[in-house]
Design a protein around this motif. Structure first.
Motif, short mmCIF file in Angstrom:
data_model
loop_
_atom_site.label_atom_id
_atom_site.label_comp_id
_atom_site.label_asym_id
_atom_site.label_seq_id
_atom_site.Cartn_x
_atom_site.Cartn_y
_atom_site.Cartn_z
N TYR B 36 1.24 -1.00 0.32
CA TYR B 36 0.02 0.11 -0.12
C TYR B 36 1.26 1.38 0.02
CZ TYR B 36 -4.24 -2.25 0.98
OH TYR B 36 -5.89 -3.70 1.20
N GLN B 38 0.75 5.65 1.13
CA GLN B 38 0.34 6.27 1.57
C GLN B 38 0.46 8.30 1.73
OE1 GLN B 38 0.37 5.94 5.98
NE2 GLN B 38 -2.25 6.96 6.23
N GLY B 43 -5.52 8.69 2.97
CA GLY B 43 -5.38 6.95 3.42
C GLY B 43 -4.67 5.80 2.55
N LEU B 44 -4.93 5.34 2.91
CA LEU B 44 -3.60 3.78 1.67
C LEU B 44 -3.99 3.80 1.00
CD1 LEU B 44 -2.56 1.84 5.00
CD2 LEU B 44 -1.50 3.40 4.50
N LEU B 46 -4.03 0.66 -2.81
CA LEU B 46 -3.06 -0.19 -2.94
C LEU B 46 -2.82 -0.41 -4.14
CD1 LEU B 46 -2.97 -3.62 -2.56
CD2 LEU B 46 -5.43 -3.91 -3.82
N LYS B 49 -0.47 -7.00 -4.90
CA LYS B 49 -1.08 -8.65 -4.09
C LYS B 49 -0.21 -9.31 -4.79
CE LYS B 49 -4.95 -8.49 -6.77
NZ LYS B 49 -4.92 -7.30 -7.87
N PHE B 90 3.89 0.68 2.80
CA PHE B 90 4.02 -0.14 3.75
C PHE B 90 3.85 -1.46 3.04
CE2 PHE B 90 3.13 2.14 7.41
CZ PHE B 90 2.66 3.00 6.67
N VAL B 97 -7.53 -14.69 1.04
CA VAL B 97 -7.81 -13.65 -0.05
C VAL B 97 -9.11 -13.38 0.23
CG1 VAL B 97 -6.57 -14.79 -1.43
CG2 VAL B 97 -8.51 -15.39 -1.36
N SER B 98 -10.27 -13.68 1.22
CA SER B 98 -11.65 -13.36 1.21
C SER B 98 -11.86 -12.79 2.12
CB SER B 98 -12.10 -14.45 2.05
OG SER B 98 -11.67 -14.85 3.18
N VAL B 99 -13.45 -12.00 1.66
CA VAL B 99 -13.64 -11.33 2.88
C VAL B 99 -13.33 -11.34 4.40
CG1 VAL B 99 -15.70 -9.71 3.86
CG2 VAL B 99 -15.40 -10.02 1.04
N GLY B 100 -12.55 -10.64 4.90
CA GLY B 100 -11.87 -10.68 6.92
C GLY B 100 -11.06 -11.03 6.42
N ASN B 101 -10.48 -10.14 5.47
CA ASN B 101 -8.55 -10.13 5.43
C ASN B 101 -8.16 -9.28 6.55
OD1 ASN B 101 -6.13 -11.13 4.69
ND2 ASN B 101 -6.51 -9.41 2.62
N LYS B 102 -7.66 -9.06 7.75
CA LYS B 102 -7.41 -8.35 8.58
C LYS B 102 -6.00 -8.31 8.08
CE LYS B 102 -7.38 -11.64 12.62
NZ LYS B 102 -7.95 -11.22 14.04
N LEU B 103 -5.43 -7.28 8.25
CA LEU B 103 -4.04 -7.10 8.04
C LEU B 103 -2.79 -6.95 8.77
CD1 LEU B 103 -4.87 -4.60 4.40
CD2 LEU B 103 -4.23 -7.54 4.38
N PHE B 105 0.93 -5.04 9.62
CA PHE B 105 1.46 -3.92 8.63
C PHE B 105 2.98 -4.04 9.09
CE2 PHE B 105 -1.81 -1.81 5.62
CZ PHE B 105 -2.70 -1.76 6.11
#
Lengths: 111, 115
Positions: B36, B38, B43-44, B46, B49, B90, B97-103, B105
């Motif tokens: 990412y 900034q 904001g960040l 992308l 990936k 960053f 790779v699904s939704v729910g992908n807390k990152l 950093f």
């Protein structure tokens, strides 16, 4: 289209006060994340909402922090009894797949 | 636990020169890796990936990154830097790779571009 918006952009508060930070995600995005960006800790995950599921609160640093997401859209992050170490930029992100779209953040300063 | 290391806090390059920003990760399974950018007060965004497949991935703004499993690295490169590339970068690793992908950093690398 409109991106993720956050309000306020800046917030100065006195130690011990409560604050509420708001996030408006992109329409149609089912997931919403809160992160905190501070000088000492970098970017940290706080909490994550997905649809109607129970939120993942594993990143919240203390019980003074809470968040809710109403109607699967707008989210509010609340910090109670703010401390100076809460000073940071709070970033919100939303997504419908792997790509998280970030808002500009709310800069919180606790004096 | 996952972790990401960006060894360089600051990097300064001349406009037109090539750039490489380093990123090392620690993750037990197949990592899902992101870069990412900034800009100040923003904001960040992308850049690119990596999920699987070709280890050299292309992103926006002329950036590319190469995944090297043997070195646990995902370095970001650009052949010719422009002044507008000055920003903070960053590297991040995600669980899926699904939704729910807390990152998670890295600490970030601040890029300065001199004319």
């Amino acid at each position: 289209g409109a991106g993720v918006s956050q309000s306020p952009s800046n917030k100065v508060t006195e130690k011990g006060k409560d604050v509420e930070l708001r996030c408006d995600p992109i329409s149609g995005h089912t997931a919403l994340y809160w992160y905190r960006q501070s000088l000492g800790q970098g970017l940290e995950f706080l909490i994550y909402f997905q649809g109607n599921s129970a939120p993942d609160k594993s990143g919240l640093p203390s019980d003074r922090f809470s968040a809710e997401r109403t109607g699967g859209s707008v989210s509010t992050l609340t910090i109670q009894r703010t401390q100076q170490e809460d000073s940071a930029v709070y970033l919100c992100a939303s997504s419908r797949n792997y790509e998280q779209y970030f808002g500009p953040g709310t800069r919180l300063t606790v004096t | 636990a996952q972790s990401v290391t960006q060894p360089d806090i600051h990097i300064t390059v001349s406009e037109g020169a090539s750039l490489e920003l380093r990123c090392n990760y620690s993750y037990g399974a197949t990592p899902y890796l992101f870069w990412y950018v900034q800009s100040p007060g923003q904001g960040l965004q992308l850049l690119l990936k990596y999920f699987s497949g070709d280890t050299l991935v292309q992103g926006i703004k002329g950036f590319e990154a190469e995944f090297k499993r043997s070195q646990s690295s995902f370095n970001l490169r650009k052949p010719s830097v422009h002044w507008s590339d000055a920003a903070e970068y960053f590297c991040a690793v995600g669980e899926s790779v699904s939704v729910g992908n807390k990152l998670v950093f890295g600490a970030g690398t601040i890029l300065r571009v001199k004319s």
